[in-house]
Design a protein around this motif. Sequence first.
Motif, PDB file in Angstrom:
ATOM      1  N   ALA A   1     -32.949  24.520  41.959  1.00 23.65           N
ATOM      2  CA  ALA A   1     -33.204  24.666  40.557  1.00 23.65           C
ATOM      3  C   ALA A   1     -32.967  23.512  39.701  1.00 23.65           C
ATOM      4  O   ALA A   1     -33.776  23.030  38.774  1.00 23.65           O
ATOM      5  N   ASN A   2     -32.044  22.626  40.224  1.00 25.00           N
ATOM      6  CA  ASN A   2     -32.226  21.315  39.643  1.00 25.00           C
ATOM      7  C   ASN A   2     -33.247  20.301  39.634  1.00 25.00           C
ATOM      8  O   ASN A   2     -33.633  19.612  38.866  1.00 25.00           O
ATOM      9  N   ALA A   3     -33.767  20.539  41.084  1.00 27.18           N
ATOM     10  CA  ALA A   3     -35.130  19.554  41.094  1.00 27.18           C
ATOM     11  C   ALA A   3     -36.293  20.533  40.121  1.00 27.18           C
ATOM     12  O   ALA A   3     -37.216  19.359  39.611  1.00 27.18           O
ATOM     13  N   GLU A   4     -36.226  21.662  39.923  1.00 35.06           N
ATOM     14  CA  GLU A   4     -37.152  22.272  39.209  1.00 35.06           C
ATOM     15  C   GLU A   4     -37.126  22.287  37.744  1.00 35.06           C
ATOM     16  O   GLU A   4     -37.992  21.922  36.697  1.00 35.06           O
ATOM     17  N   PHE A   5     -35.666  22.397  37.051  1.00 31.89           N
ATOM     18  CA  PHE A   5     -35.252  22.553  35.679  1.00 31.89           C
ATOM     19  C   PHE A   5     -34.594  21.377  35.258  1.00 31.89           C
ATOM     20  O   PHE A   5     -34.532  21.256  34.053  1.00 31.89           O
ATOM     21  N   GLY A   6     -34.338  20.376  35.960  1.00 28.94           N
ATOM     22  CA  GLY A   6     -33.118  19.236  35.767  1.00 28.94           C
ATOM     23  C   GLY A   6     -31.742  19.714  35.796  1.00 28.94           C
ATOM     24  O   GLY A   6     -31.227  20.882  35.978  1.00 28.94           O
ATOM     25  N   ASN A   7     -30.932  18.629  36.097  1.00 27.72           N
ATOM     26  CA  ASN A   7     -29.479  18.971  36.327  1.00 27.72           C
ATOM     27  C   ASN A   7     -28.746  19.685  35.250  1.00 27.72           C
ATOM     28  O   ASN A   7     -27.833  20.439  35.481  1.00 27.72           O
ATOM     29  N   ALA A   8     -29.043  19.139  34.115  1.00 25.93           N
ATOM     30  CA  ALA A   8     -28.234  19.686  32.724  1.00 25.93           C
ATOM     31  C   ALA A   8     -28.544  21.351  32.784  1.00 25.93           C
ATOM     32  O   ALA A   8     -27.401  22.194  32.324  1.00 25.93           O
ATOM     33  N   ALA A   9     -29.830  21.866  32.786  1.00 26.92           N
ATOM     34  CA  ALA A   9     -30.129  23.201  32.837  1.00 26.92           C
ATOM     35  C   ALA A   9     -29.251  23.739  33.998  1.00 26.92           C
ATOM     36  O   ALA A   9     -28.748  24.981  33.518  1.00 26.92           O
ATOM     37  N   SER A  10     -29.371  23.293  35.082  1.00 26.74           N
ATOM     38  CA  SER A  10     -28.705  23.919  36.171  1.00 26.74           C
ATOM     39  C   SER A  10     -27.115  24.108  36.200  1.00 26.74           C
ATOM     40  O   SER A  10     -26.805  24.996  36.308  1.00 26.74           O
ATOM     41  N   VAL A  11     -26.760  23.275  35.684  1.00 22.15           N
ATOM     42  CA  VAL A  11     -24.935  23.196  35.286  1.00 22.15           C
ATOM     43  C   VAL A  11     -24.676  24.181  34.263  1.00 22.15           C
ATOM     44  O   VAL A  11     -23.934  25.087  34.745  1.00 22.15           O
ATOM     45  N   LEU A  12     -25.550  24.376  33.297  1.00 25.68           N
ATOM     46  CA  LEU A  12     -25.308  25.159  32.031  1.00 25.68           C
ATOM     47  C   LEU A  12     -25.532  26.657  32.520  1.00 25.68           C
ATOM     48  O   LEU A  12     -24.755  27.502  31.990  1.00 25.68           O
ATOM     49  N   VAL A  13     -26.583  26.953  33.394  1.00 28.51           N
ATOM     50  CA  VAL A  13     -26.955  28.053  33.740  1.00 28.51           C
ATOM     51  C   VAL A  13     -25.870  28.681  34.824  1.00 28.51           C
ATOM     52  O   VAL A  13     -25.635  29.816  34.976  1.00 28.51           O
ATOM     53  N   GLY A  14     -25.362  27.717  35.627  1.00 27.75           N
ATOM     54  CA  GLY A  14     -24.378  28.059  36.353  1.00 27.75           C
ATOM     55  C   GLY A  14     -23.249  28.744  35.661  1.00 27.75           C
ATOM     56  O   GLY A  14     -22.507  29.533  36.112  1.00 27.75           O
ATOM     57  N   ASP A  15     -22.706  27.966  34.478  1.00 22.15           N
ATOM     58  CA  ASP A  15     -21.518  28.420  33.631  1.00 22.15           C
ATOM     59  C   ASP A  15     -21.870  29.737  32.949  1.00 22.15           C
ATOM     60  O   ASP A  15     -21.116  30.691  33.165  1.00 22.15           O
ATOM     61  N   PHE A  16     -23.237  30.008  32.718  1.00 20.46           N
ATOM     62  CA  PHE A  16     -23.556  31.239  32.268  1.00 20.46           C
ATOM     63  C   PHE A  16     -23.386  32.416  33.356  1.00 20.46           C
ATOM     64  O   PHE A  16     -22.924  33.580  33.189  1.00 20.46           O
ATOM     65  N   LEU A  17     -23.799  32.127  34.647  1.00 20.72           N
ATOM     66  CA  LEU A  17     -23.684  33.001  35.800  1.00 20.72           C
ATOM     67  C   LEU A  17     -21.932  33.503  35.948  1.00 20.72           C
ATOM     68  O   LEU A  17     -21.573  34.637  36.312  1.00 20.72           O
ATOM     69  N   TYR A  18     -21.072  32.343  35.745  1.00 19.63           N
ATOM     70  CA  TYR A  18     -19.695  32.798  36.015  1.00 19.63           C
ATOM     71  C   TYR A  18     -19.505  33.538  34.916  1.00 19.63           C
ATOM     72  O   TYR A  18     -18.766  34.524  35.173  1.00 19.63           O
ATOM     73  N   SER A  19     -19.747  33.185  33.435  1.00 21.58           N
ATOM     74  CA  SER A  19     -19.094  34.029  32.391  1.00 21.58           C
ATOM     75  C   SER A  19     -20.009  35.548  32.644  1.00 21.58           C
ATOM     76  O   SER A  19     -19.048  36.418  32.260  1.00 21.58           O
ATOM     77  N   ARG A  20     -21.111  35.804  32.947  1.00 19.82           N
ATOM     78  CA  ARG A  20     -21.627  37.055  33.129  1.00 19.82           C
ATOM     79  C   ARG A  20     -20.972  37.925  34.101  1.00 19.82           C
ATOM     80  O   ARG A  20     -20.863  38.983  33.862  1.00 19.82           O
TER      81      ARG A  20
END
Length: 322
Positions: A99-118
């Motif tokens: 995902a970081n290769a496809e969408f970038g590091n920042a997006a991957s980290v933030l969506v990872g945070d979204f997954l944790y919170s959800r």
Amino acid sequence: MPVRFLEPIIGADMAEVDAVLRTSLSSDVVLIRQIAEYIIGSGGKRLRPSLLLLAAGACGYRGRDHHTLAAVIEMIHTATLLHDDVVDESKLRRGHATANAEFGNAASVLVGDFLYSRAFQLMVSVDRMRVLAILADATNVIAEGEVLQLMHAGNAALDERAYLEVIERKTAKLFEAAARLGAVLGDAEAEREEAFGRYGMHLGTAFQIMDDVLDYSGDADVIGKSLGDDLAEGKMTLPLIRALAVGNADEVATIRHAIAGGGLTDFAPVVAALERTGALAYAKEHASIASRAAARCLDGLPSSPCGETLLQLAAFAVDRRY
């Protein structure tokens, strides 16, 4: 399902888990939807949610909360992968671009945070304090394991005890939580819950050690990632630790150079050293020991299709190519 022998036993349940995942990961933020769908569609063995479903079935659970909690387990696992791939600068996972290769590091980290919170929103919906305690503890221990691994990167002095501590925290802990949650849902007595927790810990350890073996001896097309990724990232794994302990001076020097930053330029001579010293076979035997320990944790479990499949899963942890 990626592990085919699971399909007849929990295939229908896993379809329900996938439905929960897709519903739960919907968002009016377009990038979150894109990355979530990308991740779900990229496959994976889904071992951890499968383990929860099997444990619940083996303990006689008949409700629907196992679908919710299996989705929670997969979300937590996926969040750790998103963050790991950023930290490790990985480009390939499961045969697809990360995902970081496809969408970038920042997006991957933030969506990872979204997954944790959800995931935490979902686990609260089950409304069982024991469930919350298990998952909160597991998530914290996993985070500690990730930091430990980062601290040990490039450390050729890492010993077996420290290596096992990392994988027990970073990998096996979520296996333990998945198995334990299945027992909790099935209202298993405390002794049985503990046995399932130990099963998950041993199983996760066996899987991780074999992953570390396959990183040097597998088929890249089969395992879905480039061989030597661990070496390129400076990760000390059991095959390397063993080779350093018993190898000759040239082999030790080669491995130390690779871990210090030589990476893939030293991959072939490192593999040769692992083979000559028997380090790969040594590591596989350790995985087999963990697999057998997992199976023993099921002694006394009433016979059932789910229970038999848990035994089969313990054997598969070692006897696999992916």
